[in-house]
Design a protein around this motif. Structure first.
Motif, short mmCIF file in Angstrom:
data_model
loop_
_atom_site.label_atom_id
_atom_site.label_comp_id
_atom_site.label_asym_id
_atom_site.label_seq_id
_atom_site.Cartn_x
_atom_site.Cartn_y
_atom_site.Cartn_z
N GLY A 95 0.89 -1.30 -0.19
CA GLY A 95 -0.04 -0.03 -0.03
C GLY A 95 0.93 1.14 -0.06
N SER A 96 0.07 2.46 -0.31
CA SER A 96 1.00 3.75 -0.26
C SER A 96 0.80 4.34 0.92
CB SER A 96 0.36 4.57 -1.27
OG SER A 96 0.92 5.89 -1.54
N LEU A 97 1.86 5.17 1.22
CA LEU A 97 1.99 5.95 2.28
C LEU A 97 1.29 7.53 1.66
CD1 LEU A 97 5.76 5.60 3.26
CD2 LEU A 97 3.68 4.88 4.85
N SER A 99 13.91 10.82 1.93
CA SER A 99 13.58 10.75 0.63
C SER A 99 12.41 9.94 0.24
CB SER A 99 14.91 10.23 -0.41
OG SER A 99 14.76 9.94 -1.76
N PRO A 100 11.44 10.45 -0.31
CA PRO A 100 10.24 9.33 -0.52
C PRO A 100 10.67 8.53 -1.92
CG PRO A 100 9.68 11.49 -1.29
CD PRO A 100 11.02 11.77 -0.50
N GLY A 116 10.36 8.24 -8.25
CA GLY A 116 10.34 9.51 -7.91
C GLY A 116 11.29 9.81 -6.57
N VAL A 117 12.24 10.42 -6.36
CA VAL A 117 12.98 10.56 -5.23
C VAL A 117 13.61 12.20 -5.04
CG1 VAL A 117 14.23 8.43 -5.82
CG2 VAL A 117 15.21 10.39 -6.60
N PRO A 170 -0.11 10.33 -5.38
CA PRO A 170 1.05 9.60 -5.82
C PRO A 170 1.13 8.20 -4.95
CG PRO A 170 1.66 11.55 -4.43
CD PRO A 170 0.27 11.53 -4.73
N TYR A 171 1.78 7.30 -5.66
CA TYR A 171 1.85 5.90 -4.91
C TYR A 171 3.19 6.03 -4.26
CZ TYR A 171 2.08 1.02 -3.82
OH TYR A 171 2.25 -0.19 -3.54
N ILE A 172 3.46 6.15 -2.96
CA ILE A 172 4.57 5.98 -2.19
C ILE A 172 4.72 4.94 -1.27
CG2 ILE A 172 6.00 7.57 -0.78
CD1 ILE A 172 4.21 9.86 -1.40
#
Length: 851
Positions: A545-547, A565-566, A583-584, A670-672
């Motif tokens: 899952g995403s944060l 850094s995500p 993505g960073v 966004p998926y994090i």
């Protein structure tokens, strides 16, 4: 002849008991697996059907999707207007709108309650009578405002919560306190599987998981006498032909859930049946040995039957009748043990917190048939060749000999056949090595089968030179008993081969997977040690899952946090295909991961440029300065200049890496999956506390240290290895029985010889040593061959993984191989206890007179 067969079964109870045990093990695994999966499947299906008892029609929305132009299509869910229209349909009693998502409840220590993936939040949707038919409240009532929640009974008990208490709940964002308004019971499958369920009021749930005014699902109940099919026909036109929405009756939905459960059960069933299949396969050698021994012991008896008029076919059928009786008895015992095993597995899962719904034990007719057919068939097949050889014994020759050795011609044919199989297997394995990749692994798997079967066929040929090689050592260390043990071990190569086969099979499988697993573990460990520099990784506690994007923002502002850094995941359309991208944070990624730059600089990410993995850059002919034309997830077009090329970090970075701000500009949500964090003092208790405090001690989030990351990456490997060690244990049990049989037969054949040895001065202790050493030699012979083939197959499979697993380099676990050899030696010692004692207790005068 059948009465004779029954008499023989009863006359050799001790010998046949070993065969019964071997077949019983296999049948117990088969029947236990079938009973357990049938019971579990029926319980889950019954529970699923029960949860849809009150649902006549269910309408499910799959949300929005993006078209080829990147624009969103469809509604985010089922609108309130649609729900109101459905309410007006003739025959509809109530309509409940449902929304759900992840919600974690913390205990008094802030730890997550329940199984992560099954922890959910949903809305309480009362009908006109003020009750929601999906939940039965045992205390309090449903939530009536944004500050209230309700909990399932199990979660409330585990957390020690009572109505009126404050409860900390979090989804993928910040943790929040709510007042507990009520406690309920439910037929929800995920709750009964060990998860938790939090009920919010509808408005709060929509805000958390979807969008105000929308639902993910509608549950429609019917008035008395109304047809579910007619309701479905009337409701479908109200959905406006939305391709993202599906309507079906509650019965159809329950069946769909039952089919899904059945499919999930099939995976577990297949894994457990592999154990049973290997146990039965190894057991075949023991059964074959047992009947060979029994036939040898009864040579004169069978010859007498032939002399008084019994035909070859009758003698063969007599032996096969014995196998039939033994197989039937083994099947019955195995079925009973299997039912007990299923009950034990169910209790074990309950004790581990994986709750199984209540339900009767299911022993299907097909399970009984399978147990009987497998047990009888395996025993009969294993006994065919000994029975066939029995029919070929000439009466006069049999009357004057204890046993008849097989002809050298048959052994020659066996060796030629074995060499052909070995050659075929070797060619396929080496072919798989040259092909590489997934296709190469399939080819190696086929080759391994022929290689193993060929090895089993060639075991009699290999036994003489290999055992002869250790004979001088045995003679030097143990004297006369060692010399005699080596000679006895190769006296009957076929019997030695059959005895050693079970260990050879088991250790081939276990060694190959141990070498592969440990090598993969080392590669993963190197990757986590060499490539991950971050002190901590923050992710969802549910294991996926995403944060929420607020996690990275909160951490970056917290005291004691040095860098954040995500690690966002998204897709870029390059040409006609979508490509994975990461993505960073350009300013921090170099501190989190050890990125080896081939050309350019990672600082270019801060200028809006893209970094490309070396393999991708080579295949697409990209270099620093190249320009990529891309389409983002929202459909907008753009161009990205290549600012760096880096060594591939598979599993850590996607082939394309950009500034996370670019992702945020083109994605609403966004998926994090994770956020990397470095603290001011490095990895320490103070650093971990700084991260925990910054996140509000959120039970929904997991904070992993470097060691946790290593364990996470290697967890599946360790689980697979533990399963294989269980397999080795089963092979060892059957091997003990096989060695006991072989030694007992050897003692029987050498009764007179043992008496002569005793008469010329070999005392009882040295007789015991001779038998023990013979057992150890046979066991180690099978083990050494199995380990050698296992290492070879592990090397072959490993060559196909070098490109996909960074840092893969074959590791030979000498310590574990040493343990395997030690276990094989222990098997020999244990198996020799009874035969050695029997041989030492023989009366020498009686033994000398034995024919």
């Amino acid at each position: 002849m059948f009465r004779t067969a029954l008499r023989n079964v009863l006359a050799h109870k001790a010998r046949l008991l070993m065969t019964v045990l071997a077949v019983t093990l296999g049948v117990a695994f088969v029947s236990g697996t079938l009973v357990f999966t049938d019971t579990l499947g029926k319980a889950l299906s019954g529970q699923s059907a029960k949860s849809y008892d009150h649902v006549a029609v269910s309408v499910t929305s799959y949300g929005q999707s993006r078209g080829d132009d990147g624009q969103k299509e469809g509604e985010p869910g089922i609108s309130q207007q649609t729900l109101d229209k459905v309410k007006t349909v003739k025959g509809v009693d109530t309509v409940s709108g449902r929304i759900s998502g992840f919600a974690g409840v913390g205990d008094e220590n802030g730890k997550l309650i329940g199984t992560g993936w099954a922890n959910r939040g949903s809305n309480y949707a009362p009908a006109a009578d003020g009750k929601d038919p999906s939940y039965r409240f045992t205390d309090g009532n449903g939530p009536t405002g944004a500050e209230q929640i309700a909990l399932d009974r199990e979660t409330a008990d585990k957390g020690g919560y009572k109505v009126g208490d404050k409860v900390r709940v979090a989804s993928n964002g910040p943790v929040k306190e709510y007042t507990l308004a009520g406690v309920f019971t439910t037929d929800d499958g995920q709750v009964n599987a060990g998860g938790s369920l939090v009920l919010f009021d509808t408005a709060t749930t929509q805000k958390l998981y979807l969008k105000p005014g929308y639902y993910q699902e509608l549950s429609v109940s019917a008035k008395a006498g109304a047809s579910a099919d007619q309701l479905l026909a009337d409701i479908k036109p109200l959905l406006g032909g939305d391709k993202h929405t599906k309507a079906q009756t509650g019965a159809e939905l329950a069946k769909e859930q039952a089919d899904s459960i059945k499919k999930q059960m099939s995976g577990m069933s297949t894994m457990l049946l592999v154990f049973a299949g290997i146990a039965l396969f190894v057991g075949v050698f023991l059964i074959y040995n047992t009947f060979t021994m029994l036939v040898a012991q009864r040579t004169k008896e069978l010859a007498l039957l032939r002399a008084v008029g019994a035909k070859r076919g009758q003698v063969m059928r007599s032996v096969l009748s014995e196998a039939l009786v033994v197989g039937a008895i083994s099947s019955a015992i195995g079925l009973a043990c299997g039912i007990g095993l299923a009950v034990a597995m169910r209790s074990l899962m309950d004790s581990m917190g994986a709750k199984i719904p209540a339900g009767d034990l299911v022993v299907a007719p097909s399970t009984i048939v399978a147990a009987v057919v497998i047990g009888v068939l395996v025993t009969m097949v294993a006994a065919v060749f000994p029975a066939w050889r029995t029919g070929r014994i000439p009466p006069v020759a049999a009357m004057g000999s204890a046993h008849l050795p097989a002809s050298s011609k048959s052994l020659l044919l066996r060796n030629v056949f074995g060499c052909i199989l070995e050659l075929l297997g070797l060619v396929m394995v080496l072919g798989g090595v040259s092909v590489g990749g997934e296709n190469g692994r399939y080819l190696i798997g086929g080759g391994a089968f022929f290689l193993l079967i060929g090895l089993i066929v060639l075991l009699p040929l290999l036994s003489r030179p290999l055992i002869a090689a250790v004979r001088p050592l045995l003679e030097k260390v143990f004297g006369v008993p060692g010399k005699l043990a080596a000679q006895n071990a190769v006296r009957n190569p076929r019997r030695t081969a059959v005895t050693a086969a079970s260990l050879t099979i088991g250790l081939t499988l276990v060694t190959s997977l141990s070498v592969l697993g440990i090598t993969m573990g080392k590669a993963v460990d190197r990757m986590s040690t060499d490539k991950i520099k971050a002190d901590y990784k923050v992710s969802m506690a549910m294991g996926g899952g995403s944060l929420d994007k607020s996690v990275a923002e909160t951490l970056s502002k917290a005291k004691g946090i040095k860098a954040v850094s995500p690690q966002s995941a998204f897709s870029l359309k390059i040409g006609d295909e979508f490509r994975a991208a990461s993505g960073v944070n350009p300013a921090a990624i170099g501190e989190m991961l050890n990125v080896e730059v081939v050309s350019g600089s990672l600082s270019s990410l801060g200028k809006g440029e893209v970094a490309v993995a070396e393999k991708t850059a080579t295949s697409r002919k990209l270099s620093v300065g190249s320009t990529l034309q891309v389409v983002y997830e929202d459909g907008q077009k753009g161009s990205l200049k290549v600012g760096a090329v880096y060594k591939d970090l598979e599993g850590l970075l996607s082939p394309y890496v950009v500034d996370d701000r670019i992702l945020s500009a083109h994605s609403e949500e966004p998926y994090i999956p994770e956020v990397y964090v470095n603290t001011a003092g490095g990895e320490s208790k103070a650093g971990e506390k700084a991260v925990l405090d910054a996140l509000g001690n959120n039970p929904a989030l997991s904070i992993a240290t470097k060691q946790d990351m290593r364990n996470e990456m290697g967890g599946m490997i360790n689980t697979a290895l533990n399963i294989m060690y269980g397999l080795l244990g089963m092979a060892l049990i059957i091997s003990v029985l096989g060695v006991v049989n072989t030694l007992a037969m050897s003692v029987f054949e050498r009764t007179q010889e043992i008496g002569m040895l005793r008469a010329i001065g070999l005392d009882r202790s040295r007789v015991k040593n001779m038998i023990r050493l013979e057992a150890v030699v046979i066991s180690l012979f099978g083990a050494v061959l199995g380990i050698a083939v296992g290492v070879f197959l592990a090397w072959a499979v490993g060559t196909t993984l070098t490109k996909s697993v960074p840092g893969y380099a074959l590791v030979i676990p000498y310590d574990r191989i040493g343990v395997f050899l030690l276990l094989a030696g222990v098997v020999g010692v244990l198996a020799a206890m009874w035969p050695a004692r029997s041989a030492a207790r023989l009366n020498m005068l009686t033994a000398i007179k034995t024919e």
